[in-house]
Design a protein around this motif. Structure first.
Motif, PDB file in Angstrom:
ATOM      1  N   SER A   1      10.763   2.045  20.580  1.00  0.00           N
ATOM      2  CA  SER A   1      11.353   0.728  20.863  1.00  0.00           C
ATOM      3  C   SER A   1      10.386  -0.135  21.682  1.00  0.00           C
ATOM      4  CB  SER A   1      12.681   0.879  21.621  1.00  0.00           C
ATOM      5  OG  SER A   1      12.452   1.231  22.976  1.00  0.00           O
TER       6      SER A   1
ATOM      7  N   LYS B   1      15.383  -8.742  28.847  1.00  0.00           N
ATOM      8  CA  LYS B   1      15.692  -7.306  28.782  1.00  0.00           C
ATOM      9  C   LYS B   1      16.078  -6.890  27.372  1.00  0.00           C
ATOM     10  CE  LYS B   1      16.759  -6.906  33.710  1.00  0.00           C
ATOM     11  NZ  LYS B   1      16.515  -8.302  34.113  1.00  0.00           N
TER      12      LYS B   1
ATOM     13  N   VAL C   1       9.220   6.888  32.298  1.00  0.00           N
ATOM     14  CA  VAL C   1       8.909   5.577  31.722  1.00  0.00           C
ATOM     15  C   VAL C   1       7.524   5.116  32.210  1.00  0.00           C
ATOM     16  CG1 VAL C   1       9.599   3.161  31.523  1.00  0.00           C
ATOM     17  CG2 VAL C   1      11.345   4.959  31.553  1.00  0.00           C
TER      18      VAL C   1
ATOM     19  N   ASN D   1      15.775  -5.045  23.716  1.00  0.00           N
ATOM     20  CA  ASN D   1      15.275  -3.793  23.160  1.00  0.00           C
ATOM     21  C   ASN D   1      16.008  -3.445  21.887  1.00  0.00           C
ATOM     22  OD1 ASN D   1      17.722  -3.065  24.230  1.00  0.00           O
ATOM     23  ND2 ASN D   1      17.004  -1.211  25.213  1.00  0.00           N
TER      24      ASN D   1
ATOM     25  N   LEU E   1      11.475  -2.263  32.122  1.00  0.00           N
ATOM     26  CA  LEU E   1      12.283  -1.811  33.262  1.00  0.00           C
ATOM     27  C   LEU E   1      11.909  -0.382  33.604  1.00  0.00           C
ATOM     28  CD1 LEU E   1      15.874  -3.057  32.246  1.00  0.00           C
ATOM     29  CD2 LEU E   1      14.091  -4.254  33.529  1.00  0.00           C
ATOM     30  N   VAL E   2      11.526  -0.147  34.834  1.00  0.00           N
ATOM     31  CA  VAL E   2      11.192   1.195  35.292  1.00  0.00           C
ATOM     32  C   VAL E   2      12.220   1.613  36.345  1.00  0.00           C
ATOM     33  CG1 VAL E   2       9.462   2.605  36.484  1.00  0.00           C
ATOM     34  CG2 VAL E   2       8.748   1.003  34.696  1.00  0.00           C
TER      35      VAL E   2
ATOM     36  N   SER F   1      13.811  -3.382  27.912  1.00  0.00           N
ATOM     37  CA  SER F   1      14.538  -2.209  28.404  1.00  0.00           C
ATOM     38  C   SER F   1      14.092  -0.972  27.634  1.00  0.00           C
ATOM     39  CB  SER F   1      16.043  -2.454  28.228  1.00  0.00           C
ATOM     40  OG  SER F   1      16.782  -1.369  28.712  1.00  0.00           O
ATOM     41  N   PRO F   2      13.931   0.172  28.304  1.00  0.00           N
ATOM     42  CA  PRO F   2      13.294   1.328  27.661  1.00  0.00           C
ATOM     43  C   PRO F   2      14.237   2.408  27.120  1.00  0.00           C
ATOM     44  CG  PRO F   2      13.351   1.693  30.009  1.00  0.00           C
ATOM     45  CD  PRO F   2      14.116   0.406  29.746  1.00  0.00           C
ATOM     46  N   TYR F   3      15.560   2.193  27.186  1.00  0.00           N
ATOM     47  CA  TYR F   3      16.486   3.301  26.879  1.00  0.00           C
ATOM     48  C   TYR F   3      16.241   3.914  25.506  1.00  0.00           C
ATOM     49  CZ  TYR F   3      20.822   5.994  26.772  1.00  0.00           C
ATOM     50  OH  TYR F   3      21.742   7.022  26.702  1.00  0.00           O
ATOM     51  N   LEU F   4      15.796   3.098  24.539  1.00  0.00           N
ATOM     52  CA  LEU F   4      15.634   3.572  23.164  1.00  0.00           C
ATOM     53  C   LEU F   4      14.334   4.335  22.937  1.00  0.00           C
ATOM     54  CD1 LEU F   4      17.055   0.297  21.826  1.00  0.00           C
ATOM     55  CD2 LEU F   4      17.934   2.446  20.972  1.00  0.00           C
ATOM     56  N   GLY F   5      13.485   4.405  23.974  1.00  0.00           N
ATOM     57  CA  GLY F   5      12.311   5.268  23.866  1.00  0.00           C
ATOM     58  C   GLY F   5      11.057   4.594  23.361  1.00  0.00           C
ATOM     59  N   ARG F   6      10.061   5.440  23.111  1.00  0.00           N
ATOM     60  CA  ARG F   6       8.720   4.969  22.781  1.00  0.00           C
ATOM     61  C   ARG F   6       8.710   4.037  21.564  1.00  0.00           C
ATOM     62  NH1 ARG F   6       3.064   7.006  22.211  1.00  0.00           N
ATOM     63  NH2 ARG F   6       3.462   8.515  23.855  1.00  0.00           N
TER      64      ARG F   6
END
Lengths: 299, 299
Positions: free
Chosen positions: A141, A104, A184, A106, A159-160, A134-139
């Motif tokens: 990342s 996970k 996401v 990022n 992670l979706v 993990s996608p919290y930081l956006g595209r």
């Protein structure tokens, strides 16, 4: 050969969609392995983790397409654990198992590239086939990971919609009719669209938990080009009926992870008396075969 | 003594709010360190990273309250890099610097506990004072870290509003007038409310980028109990005026990170001619003193 193609091939070869989660924990190791640790030192535990995971790989190597080592438990042992993680990844690959390293990770820009290089790159000390992200930081990342996937035929699982009860706090928030997890998914589909293999799959997989079947079905439709890694089966409560909606025709497009229910099967009530700690390998095999039978989807 | 109290003490002692980011990269190391690597092996690079970071710590130890090693760059070297990371963390602590380990870790339940134990726990092989944590998995991915903070007087910095251009994709999405990052801030404030020290700060810090000054000011107000780690100053474009709004009275409640602008200052135009690679330590000192002067906020 692309990661998505290799995963499909492994699923077809084994006729299995089971991913075995390698989550070694000191207290849960079978007694023979625990007892062999004479001094409570990281190096000894790391050796026990390596032995435990490699023996599981020996048992399940012909039964399943992939394994998912959980980085956190190896990191808990410090550098000795990270050496063990590398040994486990290499051993799994030597046995034709694909490796989904669950880290996970990022970050942004060149730091994301460093993570991608660390786990997926040409000179990666761990040499995994794929990594959870993990996608919290956006595209921006995600893109550095995709670049390394493009270069190395590697994959990521972003992670979706996660399997835990608290996952909805951010993931389910809705804006103009679209949830965060749908947003996401849209990003993944966009990034995959120019990267499909002959069967239509790209390097960007998705993590969607078994515990929310309705969302899983919806995400299956929203991400036609993504392999989906489905955690939450077994110990976390997801059932076979729940996860079937995550698949395409013929059992393609998804793998279902089970960790504790397989690797610590010797402690499950139905296997404890029959096998116990001494025959823990047999319990692992029985639990894997049971899961394969529950998810007999590959045509 | 709680992490928040130790951080406040360190800020007062040094009269500095600068956090020095330790992001070692092979290609950017000063020539004397790069040239000392005779064989391109992880162990040699890891030794160079340790030397580089420890010599930076020697230079800035009396000038700043804390350092932030970026895990990704150490992980890139494999287990040898993880040993180096431990050496750097231990050396920083021996010099009275607080350590914010930038790992952006996250997971659920007992896996989150494993990460917290790995980096912050009683038997942590790395023994950091604090860790950055990603919030995508929700409340039950944060709470296990908070439990370890409670037990160990440690801290975490949860990603709230990041400094990168793409951060807004998820973070800025608005639901019923509340953005995702505001939702994370609300969670941190709630979890901190029963954990305040005498000055009102709890163990849950927040990451809010310097590149969005308006949101930084707003987040300062929304998270009265959080220390804020402000990245994005210097190389990423944030200016002194931009970050001042992140502080409470007297220069409390925030630290501002700079990585490349300080640790690779020898390559900056204004220092390259004066110091160059040979006198890179002097460039680090000059850049740190310049940043301290720009952010002369501690009363």
């Amino acid at each position: 050969m692309s990661f998505a193609t290799r995963l499909a091939d492994a699923v077809r070869r084994t006729r299995s969609v089971t991913c075995v989660g390698l989550d070694p924990r000191k207290a849960s190791l079978p007694a023979p392995l625990r007892d062999a640790v004479s001094q409570d030192r990281p190096e000894e535990w790391a050796a026990a983790y390596t032995q435990f995971c490699c023996e599981i790989i020996d048992v399940v190597g012909d039964l399943v397409p992939c394994v998912k080592p959980q980085a956190a438990f190896f990191e808990q042992l410090g550098p000795a654990g990270m050496i063990s993680l590398g040994e486990v990844v290499a051993y799994a690959r030597s046995k034709n198992l694909l490796v989904i390293l669950d880290g996970k990770r990022n970050d942004i820009g060149s730091t994301a590239t460093a993570y991608a290089d660390a786990y997926l790159g040409a000179e990666s000390p761990w040499g995994s086939d794929s990594l959870t992200v993990s996608p919290y930081l956006g595209r921006d990342s995600i893109e550095p990971f995709v670049d390394v996937c493009d270069q190395r035929d590697a994959g990521i699982f972003v992670l979706v919609k996660t399997s835990n009860p608290g996952g909805g706090l951010l993931q389910n928030r809705q804006t103009d009719g679209q949830t965060v997890f749908q947003c996401v998914a849209e990003l993944l589909t966009e990034l995959n669209s120019s990267r499909q293999n002959a069967e239509g799959y790209g390097p960007l997989g998705a993590v969607v938990g078994a515990t929310y079947p309705q969302e899983l079905a919806e995400m299956r439709a929203a991400m036609p080009h993504s392999w989906i890694l489905i955690p939450g089966f077994g110990a976390q409560g997801g059932a076979a009926e729940d996860v079937k909606v995550g698949f395409h025709e013929g059992g393609m497009g998804a793998v279902v992870n089970s960790s504790r229910h397989i690797i610590f099967a010797h402690a499950r009530p139905e296997y404890a008396d029959k096998f116990g700690d001494a025959r823990w390998h047999d319990a692992v095999r029985a639990a894997t075969e049971q899961m394969n039978a529950q998810l007999d989807l590959v045509k």
